[in-house]
Design a protein around this motif. Sequence first.
Motif, mmCIF file in Angstrom:
data_model
loop_
_atom_site.group_PDB
_atom_site.id
_atom_site.type_symbol
_atom_site.label_atom_id
_atom_site.label_comp_id
_atom_site.label_asym_id
_atom_site.label_seq_id
_atom_site.Cartn_x
_atom_site.Cartn_y
_atom_site.Cartn_z
ATOM 1 N N SER A 42 -33.622 -27.170 4.297
ATOM 2 C CA SER A 42 -34.060 -26.995 5.691
ATOM 3 C C SER A 42 -35.242 -26.045 5.777
ATOM 4 N N GLN A 86 -32.126 -30.643 11.771
ATOM 5 C CA GLN A 86 -30.717 -30.683 11.372
ATOM 6 C C GLN A 86 -29.838 -30.278 12.558
ATOM 7 N N ASP A 171 -34.144 -34.068 8.562
ATOM 8 C CA ASP A 171 -33.274 -33.062 7.954
ATOM 9 C C ASP A 171 -31.810 -33.365 8.267
ATOM 10 N N GLU A 172 -31.089 -33.853 7.282
ATOM 11 C CA GLU A 172 -29.652 -34.148 7.409
ATOM 12 C C GLU A 172 -29.354 -35.004 8.637
HETATM 13 MG MG LIG Z 1 -30.073 -27.661 5.815
#
Ligand SMILES: [Mg+2]
Lengths: 255, 439
Positions: A42, A86, A171-172
Amino acid sequence: MLLEIKNLHANVGNTEILKGIDLKVGLGEVHAIMGPNGSGKSTLAQVLAGRDVYKVTEGEVLYGGKDLLELDPEFRAREGIFLAFQYPVEIPGVNNTYFLRAALNAARKHRGEEELDAMDFLTHIREKIKLLEMDETLMNRPVNEGFSGGEKKRNEILQMAVLEPKLAIMDETDSGLDIDALRIVASGVNSLRGKERSIIVVTHYQRLLNYIVPDFVHVLSNGRIVKSGSKELALELEEKGYSWLDETVPVSERA
Amino acid sequence: MAIALKESEDFYLKDFREFEDRQAATAPAWLSKLRSEGMQAFAELGFPTTKLEDWKYCNVSPVAGVRFVPAPYELTDKIRKQVKELPFAGLDCTRMVFVNGHYAEELSSVRDLPEGARITNMARALTQEGAVTAHLGRYAKHRRHPFVALNTAFVEDGAFIELPKGVAIEKPIGIIYVSAGGTEPWVAHPRNLVIAAQGSQATVVETYLGIDGGVYFNNAVTEIVAEENAHIDYVKFQDESESAFHVATMLAYAARNAAAVTNSIQLGARLGREEVTTVLDGEGAEAYLYGLYVTNGRQLLDNHTAIDHAQPHCSSREFYKGILDGKSTAVFNGKILVRKDAQKTDSKQSDKNLLLSEDATINTKPQLEIFADDVKCTHGATIGQIDPESIFYLRARGIGLEEARKLLIEAFASEIVDHVKFEPLRKQLKSALLAKMRS
Ligand SMILES: [Mg+2]
Ligand SMILES: Nc1ncnc2c1ncn2[C@@H]1O[C@H](COP(=O)(O)OP(=O)(O)O)[C@@H](O)[C@H]1O
């Protein structure tokens, strides 16, 4: 080369988190970045988007051949960088549709294109909302406020679909999605794949990569890319677990 | 009347004598008596000092120190023109317009009233028999409150609204006080009375707008009575000139199953003090108090609210917000009194503040006095800055820093303004807010 990261180091306070990242992303490529929790995935994504809590201490990032790090976050966005967060931020009191239109118009204005009025904008996004099977009422609510985890992720991908970035960093995006939602989000992303757009998919699990098949896979561990390979690397990781990486850490780094 | 006054208060007495003489021929006996009581009380109380708990953060010595003349009524073409251009003038609603506290009939528009409803200016209502006699001065406590006392002494004009049983007026009723500073500082004492009979409903918007700068002082009192099952939505919007003084005392009284909603938005004035007191005096009565104060420069805006839970099974919801910039100061004091018999009281209060400058000061204080045991009362106050995560999220989508800040400040404010139900009005309020925040 769309993106070139060279020996990138970044700190939070006095703690070094990114410890020399090298990565090249060509136009039209899809790269996956995998790695255990806390490895700096991240942080890398946020540094690329321009988050100022992370201080770059060494190295450089070129975007389309130009120094990316000197640009403020809004200019990076207008130049085509998109980060799907995220943890998307809830913004009470700011209407989701208004927000997305403001974002699109900022980029359009930057490109010297005409801004879209409310009506044209609605026409513009209607199809994308449908494609992502998103609940339309979410558009009339404040940005992300009270959205479920999955709704927030879909909202991120909707923004990506509307803003049509050159470089998308996700991100994720798979976390918090059930399997149906994952499929829908992945097909949304796949529909955006093309030779004019590069994507960096950050994920902890291999699962998402069954749907968004990457051209390259990189493994981030302790602030460094310790392994790069083709999509098979993801499967290998899945099978052997991240502890397998310990063996790949350079000898000098071992405790 | 034998009164010993401090020097600075002496001219109020002198002006009162002249005012009394002028009114002698026309004022009914009850009114003369009420005014005298007001003057007497003010003479005894004097201007409050910061030694008094309720005025601790609100130093009114700048008000006390100015020799104000009674507000002149000068309706010039310039004012006429400016009033026509006011955004509020464009709303197609009943409106009463006052210039420097005096009713300006030619700028007002009162028509299409439902049968039995009365909307007129106070000066006229005072000369007529009716509800005004029974209600005026019953709720606002001139014996205890110096500014109410002063207002009562000089009560002359303002808005009078009386809704008969079961009548609902859909569009808001506007009460617009336009103030133009003159060569001398002046004072006006607007007095408003709203009586909503059983089951009636209305939205009222009391607005103060300064249009020409200058030093002046509006000392307003508003009394609102919501009888059984009545629903009154009362918006008070204060956008006085920057060197003006504004003190307003509002009392809302709610009977059984009635609802009193107040929404007080304060932007203007050099010194602004606004008190809102809601008395829940019948089972099932509801109070909603919303408020927003936006300060910059060296402004001082003080909000004092009180909710009196006098009967059981009543609920109150209070949400105030402040946005402070520059070297300004704001005060929020929220008193909630739950009397011994007011069991099953359900009360929530919050005051949230956004500090845009390190030099701004907020004094926020809840004040709970609970004498019943079976009650639900919560309160909370927050003071914070603009959230950097939110700023980054917006910027990461291409929205510029300044625009992002503006958007977040607006969003913070809109949570209060959005409680204004009538859309055209809400839009006007928002654009006034924006204009202030850009200044
Ligand atoms: Mg992360
Ligand atoms: N804002 C921050 N403040 C302090 N530490 C941080 C911050 N952001 C990240 N870190 C630390 O940096 C390391 C990497 O975090 P992160 O980039 O979120 O990892 P990942 O996304 O791979 O799970 C972690 O040890 C985390 O605690």
